[in-house]
Design a protein around this motif. Structure first.
Motif, PDB file in Angstrom:
ATOM      1  N   ILE A 230     -33.069  13.206   3.146  1.00 36.28           N
ATOM      2  CA  ILE A 230     -34.218  12.936   3.164  1.00 36.28           C
ATOM      3  C   ILE A 230     -34.998  11.696   1.566  1.00 36.28           C
ATOM      4  CG2 ILE A 230     -36.620  12.343   4.366  1.00 36.28           C
ATOM      5  CD1 ILE A 230     -35.616  14.342   5.954  1.00 36.28           C
ATOM      6  N   GLY A 231     -35.011  10.044   2.023  1.00 37.40           N
ATOM      7  CA  GLY A 231     -35.827   9.734   0.719  1.00 37.40           C
ATOM      8  C   GLY A 231     -34.751   9.168  -0.457  1.00 37.40           C
ATOM      9  N   SER A 232     -33.274  10.057   0.245  1.00 36.61           N
ATOM     10  CA  SER A 232     -32.384   9.936  -1.306  1.00 36.61           C
ATOM     11  C   SER A 232     -31.219   8.959  -0.970  1.00 36.61           C
ATOM     12  CB  SER A 232     -32.182  11.528  -1.511  1.00 36.61           C
ATOM     13  OG  SER A 232     -31.485  10.756  -3.123  1.00 36.61           O
ATOM     14  N   SER A 233     -30.041   9.809  -0.709  1.00 32.96           N
ATOM     15  CA  SER A 233     -29.056   9.604  -0.373  1.00 32.96           C
ATOM     16  C   SER A 233     -28.423   9.141   0.945  1.00 32.96           C
ATOM     17  CB  SER A 233     -27.860  10.408  -0.205  1.00 32.96           C
ATOM     18  OG  SER A 233     -28.400  11.657   0.817  1.00 32.96           O
ATOM     19  N   VAL A 253     -36.747   5.041   9.037  1.00 29.24           N
ATOM     20  CA  VAL A 253     -35.998   4.829   7.025  1.00 29.24           C
ATOM     21  C   VAL A 253     -36.801   3.425   6.338  1.00 29.24           C
ATOM     22  CG1 VAL A 253     -34.931   5.594   5.327  1.00 29.24           C
ATOM     23  CG2 VAL A 253     -35.066   7.098   7.336  1.00 29.24           C
ATOM     24  N   ASN A 254     -37.084   3.615   5.306  1.00 31.34           N
ATOM     25  CA  ASN A 254     -37.707   2.756   4.758  1.00 31.34           C
ATOM     26  C   ASN A 254     -37.917   2.752   3.032  1.00 31.34           C
ATOM     27  OD1 ASN A 254     -40.052   3.235   3.872  1.00 31.34           O
ATOM     28  ND2 ASN A 254     -41.071   2.222   6.467  1.00 31.34           N
ATOM     29  N   GLN A 255     -37.690   2.493   1.925  1.00 31.23           N
ATOM     30  CA  GLN A 255     -38.068   2.425   0.814  1.00 31.23           C
ATOM     31  C   GLN A 255     -38.855   3.069   0.731  1.00 31.23           C
ATOM     32  OE1 GLN A 255     -38.268  -1.461  -1.227  1.00 31.23           O
ATOM     33  NE2 GLN A 255     -39.811  -1.845  -0.409  1.00 31.23           N
ATOM     34  N   ASP A 256     -40.046   3.320   0.675  1.00 28.00           N
ATOM     35  CA  ASP A 256     -41.102   4.139   1.197  1.00 28.00           C
ATOM     36  C   ASP A 256     -40.579   5.628   1.710  1.00 28.00           C
ATOM     37  OD1 ASP A 256     -42.477   2.012  -0.490  1.00 28.00           O
ATOM     38  OD2 ASP A 256     -43.706   1.324   1.405  1.00 28.00           O
ATOM     39  N   THR A 257     -40.341   5.885   2.541  1.00 28.76           N
ATOM     40  CA  THR A 257     -39.470   7.314   2.906  1.00 28.76           C
ATOM     41  C   THR A 257     -39.772   7.931   2.151  1.00 28.76           C
ATOM     42  OG1 THR A 257     -38.078   5.738   4.365  1.00 28.76           O
ATOM     43  CG2 THR A 257     -38.428   8.140   4.449  1.00 28.76           C
ATOM     44  N   PRO A 258     -41.092   9.329   2.291  1.00 36.08           N
ATOM     45  CA  PRO A 258     -41.177  10.387   1.202  1.00 36.08           C
ATOM     46  C   PRO A 258     -39.306  10.907   0.594  1.00 36.08           C
ATOM     47  CG  PRO A 258     -42.254  10.642   2.875  1.00 36.08           C
ATOM     48  CD  PRO A 258     -41.382   9.246   3.566  1.00 36.08           C
ATOM     49  N   ASP A 259     -39.374  11.134  -0.765  1.00 36.12           N
ATOM     50  CA  ASP A 259     -37.727  11.282  -1.320  1.00 36.12           C
ATOM     51  C   ASP A 259     -38.705  13.598  -1.241  1.00 36.12           C
ATOM     52  OD1 ASP A 259     -35.582  12.521  -2.342  1.00 36.12           O
ATOM     53  OD2 ASP A 259     -35.540  10.601  -4.251  1.00 36.12           O
ATOM     54  N   LEU A 260     -37.015  13.968  -0.096  1.00 39.25           N
ATOM     55  CA  LEU A 260     -37.594  15.416   0.228  1.00 39.25           C
ATOM     56  C   LEU A 260     -36.242  16.211   0.149  1.00 39.25           C
ATOM     57  CD1 LEU A 260     -39.865  14.584   2.599  1.00 39.25           C
ATOM     58  CD2 LEU A 260     -40.979  15.300   0.815  1.00 39.25           C
ATOM     59  N   PRO A 261     -36.173  16.436  -1.315  1.00 37.88           N
ATOM     60  CA  PRO A 261     -34.504  17.259  -1.891  1.00 37.88           C
ATOM     61  C   PRO A 261     -34.575  18.266  -0.571  1.00 37.88           C
ATOM     62  CG  PRO A 261     -36.009  17.336  -3.872  1.00 37.88           C
ATOM     63  CD  PRO A 261     -36.784  16.981  -2.498  1.00 37.88           C
ATOM     64  N   VAL A 262     -33.858  19.647  -0.381  1.00 34.00           N
ATOM     65  CA  VAL A 262     -34.132  20.569  -0.186  1.00 34.00           C
ATOM     66  C   VAL A 262     -32.182  21.202  -1.473  1.00 34.00           C
ATOM     67  CG1 VAL A 262     -33.762  22.384   1.323  1.00 34.00           C
ATOM     68  CG2 VAL A 262     -34.186  20.022   2.260  1.00 34.00           C
ATOM     69  N   LEU A 437     -47.649  15.276 -10.830  1.00 33.04           N
ATOM     70  CA  LEU A 437     -48.166  14.400 -11.634  1.00 33.04           C
ATOM     71  C   LEU A 437     -47.360  12.957 -10.996  1.00 33.04           C
ATOM     72  CD1 LEU A 437     -47.145  15.404 -15.882  1.00 33.04           C
ATOM     73  CD2 LEU A 437     -49.610  14.714 -14.274  1.00 33.04           C
ATOM     74  N   TYR A 438     -46.181  13.101 -10.037  1.00 36.22           N
ATOM     75  CA  TYR A 438     -45.804  11.722  -9.449  1.00 36.22           C
ATOM     76  C   TYR A 438     -46.462  12.268  -8.777  1.00 36.22           C
ATOM     77  CZ  TYR A 438     -41.603  14.333 -11.046  1.00 36.22           C
ATOM     78  OH  TYR A 438     -40.231  14.682 -12.516  1.00 36.22           O
ATOM     79  N   GLY A 439     -46.278  10.312  -7.971  1.00 39.46           N
ATOM     80  CA  GLY A 439     -46.949   9.753  -7.494  1.00 39.46           C
ATOM     81  C   GLY A 439     -45.900   8.706  -5.949  1.00 39.46           C
ATOM     82  N   ASP A 440     -46.096   8.289  -5.209  1.00 41.49           N
ATOM     83  CA  ASP A 440     -45.491   7.454  -4.136  1.00 41.49           C
ATOM     84  C   ASP A 440     -44.848   7.986  -3.086  1.00 41.49           C
ATOM     85  OD1 ASP A 440     -47.418   5.612  -5.380  1.00 41.49           O
ATOM     86  OD2 ASP A 440     -45.724   4.116  -6.665  1.00 41.49           O
ATOM     87  N   LYS A 441     -43.256   7.907  -3.189  1.00 47.32           N
ATOM     88  CA  LYS A 441     -42.607   8.191  -2.447  1.00 47.32           C
ATOM     89  C   LYS A 441     -41.957   9.780  -2.810  1.00 47.32           C
ATOM     90  CE  LYS A 441     -38.621   7.460  -2.408  1.00 47.32           C
ATOM     91  NZ  LYS A 441     -36.418   6.456  -2.203  1.00 47.32           N
ATOM     92  N   PHE A 442     -42.402  10.204  -4.259  1.00 42.91           N
ATOM     93  CA  PHE A 442     -41.934  11.210  -4.907  1.00 42.91           C
ATOM     94  C   PHE A 442     -43.120  12.353  -4.742  1.00 42.91           C
ATOM     95  CE2 PHE A 442     -39.353   8.373  -6.733  1.00 42.91           C
ATOM     96  CZ  PHE A 442     -38.575   8.076  -6.576  1.00 42.91           C
ATOM     97  N   GLU A 443     -44.581  11.956  -4.223  1.00 38.76           N
ATOM     98  CA  GLU A 443     -45.707  12.657  -3.863  1.00 38.76           C
ATOM     99  C   GLU A 443     -45.424  14.075  -3.322  1.00 38.76           C
ATOM    100  OE1 GLU A 443     -49.371  12.622  -5.305  1.00 38.76           O
ATOM    101  OE2 GLU A 443     -49.088  10.578  -3.578  1.00 38.76           O
TER     102      GLU A 443
END
Length: 655
Positions: A230-233, A253-262, A437-443
């Protein structure tokens, strides 16, 4: 010879770990619990002691620990043979991890490997804790949770290993302990060998819900594609197949979709990062193993004590997971009270208070220095929520396992309550996040990274174990089908292992990439045997660069490591940026009075590596002229204007 040497070190490490478990097994009352918890107990005690007095590298103890362990093993050989299943899991998992590290032993800048290497090097000196930060001397390394790195440093100190060798052996040991805890938990919960093996395999080589469908979405997925989905690959430029394009449309999904790794345990083993999530997995699996023992009615006092101890320990291992570990331990114990089942509160309190006291010297420093103290938990904004269809695609295996238990499983107050607990944890991770300290899609990036895999793996193992022993065939076979689906990630692991080049097989010190350069190889060998000093390397970017790995591999201290990481850990202190600017000016030849600046900062060596030849022409000559009054140049590979070597501080004249 390198392979024979590696084999001997591994065998001696195995003997010592087995001897340690044998020394504590009668106190603990369970071999699997002793196997997993005895190294944790030893590390915690020594971690406490070294905050008051440094113990040195401990290599003088090596013959003694080997002899005592051999004596214990010979005396208990029949007992060890009777516990062959546990031993098979431990050694099989160790060898599986060693297969990855043996094939890809390099510790490079592709992820957090160099960071973890530095953490281990911080502790290798065996001095009083907290140690000097080898990326920012003379400041102390007290702002990060690094208990597992201290454990790897103990291995390195006992066997007199390089930081890289300690890294790779510590990694394999951690994988073996985590998998042993998971496998023993599965055996206790399921009570049948084959289903328990499937459950353990789903943890060791399995993935999340995207694993079985990733090749329908992306034509050539990478190892990280399904776990960092999600938000990456999963993006427009990586999706080629019709199913993937359809999923892009319906999930918006777009360029602002949160990057959420598992990042599952299986992925971390393939990646090779000796990072705190591994320690979080160990304490999660230790807690689940304790719960399985309590439910089985064996090792009663020790299981309660270890469950209680796992909560304070997580603060020094992976602080992000403290609320989850606390919720698991407290939630389970309250469920037993609600179900009118006995709880050994004295043992729980003893384990919790004892481990808290052992961690107190660390927490006294960490609590004041860590930037984590200023990162509050906040509610997720509407724009930052996970797209529902993508959330379900990731978590459908856990959702299915929970549903199978609640609808068809052998329910009790405890098991239903545990299902509700895991549902609550899933909801918590979607409603709240740690505002770092992260923000935007990496919040929510770090919160998902630290929480989602923990929740997913713990729920699959615990509830899956209850399901696989149910009378209902629907529950058993449905859960088995879900577990087999997740094991499809083993194909991605196998493909990655097979096609990735392996130029440095067996070089477990991790520095083979540096030795590929003839000049840097000489510098590495020289600095390994040189007296301790502060070493200066050029830092061309804020993070994820090879510098200053050579310095750390050599067991020396870098004047500056990755400034972006140090800024994050230390709350953007102004002196870090000032130091970075000074290093940049120095290597451009623009720092006034450069030689005096070097000596004022106690810098003994200045390195000029292969990458430094990319600087503008004549930079080397300009720099050499600026510092030649106090530093002498040693060139180890030179061809025209190409130089690789170092400047060494001239010895002070005799009075």
């Amino acid at each position: 010879m390198v392979h024979i040497s590696n084999l001997l070190i591994v065998l001696v490490l195995w003997i010592d770990l087995a001897g340690l478990a044998l020394a504590l097994r009668k106190v603990i009352g369970s071999w699997s619990l002793a196997r997993v918890s005895s190294p944790i107990a030893l590390v915690a005690v020594l971690f406490f002691v070294e905050h008051f007095v440094g113990l040195g590298r401990l290599s003088w103890l090596f013959p003694l620990t080997l002899l005592v362990s051999l004596w214990l093993l010979l005396g208990e050989r029949d007992f060890i043979h009777s516990r062959w299943r546990t031993e098979l899991i431990f050694h099989g998992a160790f060898l599986y991890a060693l297969m990855w590290r043996y094939s890809f032993p390099g510790i490079d800048a592709s992820s957090e490997k160099i960071t973890d290497l530095t953490f281990i090097a911080n502790y290798l000196g065996g001095g009083r804790l907290p140690p000097v930060d080898r990326w920012l001397p003379p400041f102390r390394f007290d702002m990060y949770y690094a208990l597992q790195h201290y454990a790897a440093a103990l291995i390195g100190g006992l066997f007199d290993l390089t930081p890289g060798m300690a890294y790779n052996l510590g990694f394999c040991t951690m994988v073996a302990l985590v998998t042993t805890a998971a496998g023993a938990t599965a055996m206790l919960l399921v009570r049948r060998r084959r289903p328990a093996l499937i459950l353990t395999a789903s943890f060791l080589v399995g993935g999340v819900g995207t694993a079985p469908v990733i090749r329908l979405i992306e034509r050539s997925p990478a190892l990280h594609s399904s776990v960092r989905f999600i938000g990456s690959s999963f993006a427009a430029d990586s999706v080629t197949d019709p199913a993937g394009r359809w999923l892009l449309r319906v999930s918006h999904v777009n360029q602002d979709t949160p990057d959420l790794p598992v990042e599952t345990f299986s992925y971390l083993v393939g990646l090779g990062d000796y990072h705190p999530p591994l320690g979080g997995y160990l304490l999660l699996m230790l807690a689940l193993l304790a719960i399985a023992h309590i439910e089985a009615g064996c090792a009663w006092e020790a299981s309660h004590a270890l469950l209680g101890a796992s909560v304070p320990l997580i603060l020094a291992c992976n602080t992000w997971q403290f609320p989850l570990q606390l919720a698991l331990a407290a939630g389970y114990l309250l469920l037993r009270v609600f179900s009118r089942k006995p709880v050994s509160w004295k043992a729980v309190a003893g384990g919790a208070i004892g481990s808290l006291l052992l961690m107190e010297p660390f927490l006294a420093h960490f609590g004041l220095a860590s930037v984590d103290a200023s990162m509050p938990i906040r509610m997720v904004l509407a724009t930052q929520h996970t797209p529902p269809i993508l959330w379900l695609l990731i978590f459908f295996p856990l959702v299915a396992v929970l549903a199978l238990h609640l609808l068809t499983g052998e329910k009790s107050r405890v098991t239903v309550g545990l299902c509700v607990l895991w549902i609550a944890l899933l909801a918590f991770s979607e409603i709240f996040f740690v505002d770092d300290l992260y923000g935007d899609k990496f919040e929510r990036f770090n919160s998902a990274l630290k929480w989602w895999a923990w929740i997913y793996s713990g729920g699959m193992l615990l509830i899956g174990g209850f399901n696989l022993r149910a009378r209902s065939r629907v529950c058993r076979w449905g859960t088995t089908a879900v577990l087999v689906l997740t094991c499809s990630y083993a194909g991605e692991l196998g493909a990655h292992f097979w096609v990735t080049p392996k130029p440095h097989v067996g070089q477990l010190d991790g520095a083979a990439g540096i030795r590929d350069d003839a000049g840097e190889k000489v510098m590495l060998d020289l600095l390994r045997y040189a007296p301790p000093a502060i070493v200066l390397q050029r830092i061309p970017a804020g993070a994820y660069i090879s510098q200053p790995a050579l310095t750390i591999f050599a067991g020396q201290t870098a004047f500056l490591g990755w400034p972006s990481h140090e800024n994050v850990w230390r709350g953007n202190r102004t002196d870090i940026e000032a130091r970075r600017r000074e290093v940049e000016l120095f290597f451009r030849g623009d720092l006034p009075d450069s030689s005096r600046w070097l000596t004022a900062n106690g810098i003994g060596y200045v390195l000029w590596g292969r990458d430094d030849n990319q600087l503008p022409p004549l930079t080397f000559d300009r720099l050499n002229a600026l510092i030649s009054d106090r530093y002498v140049w040693h060139g180890y590979y030179e061809a025209g204007t190409y130089h690789v070597g170092l400047w060494q501080m001239r010895p002070s004249p005799l009075p």
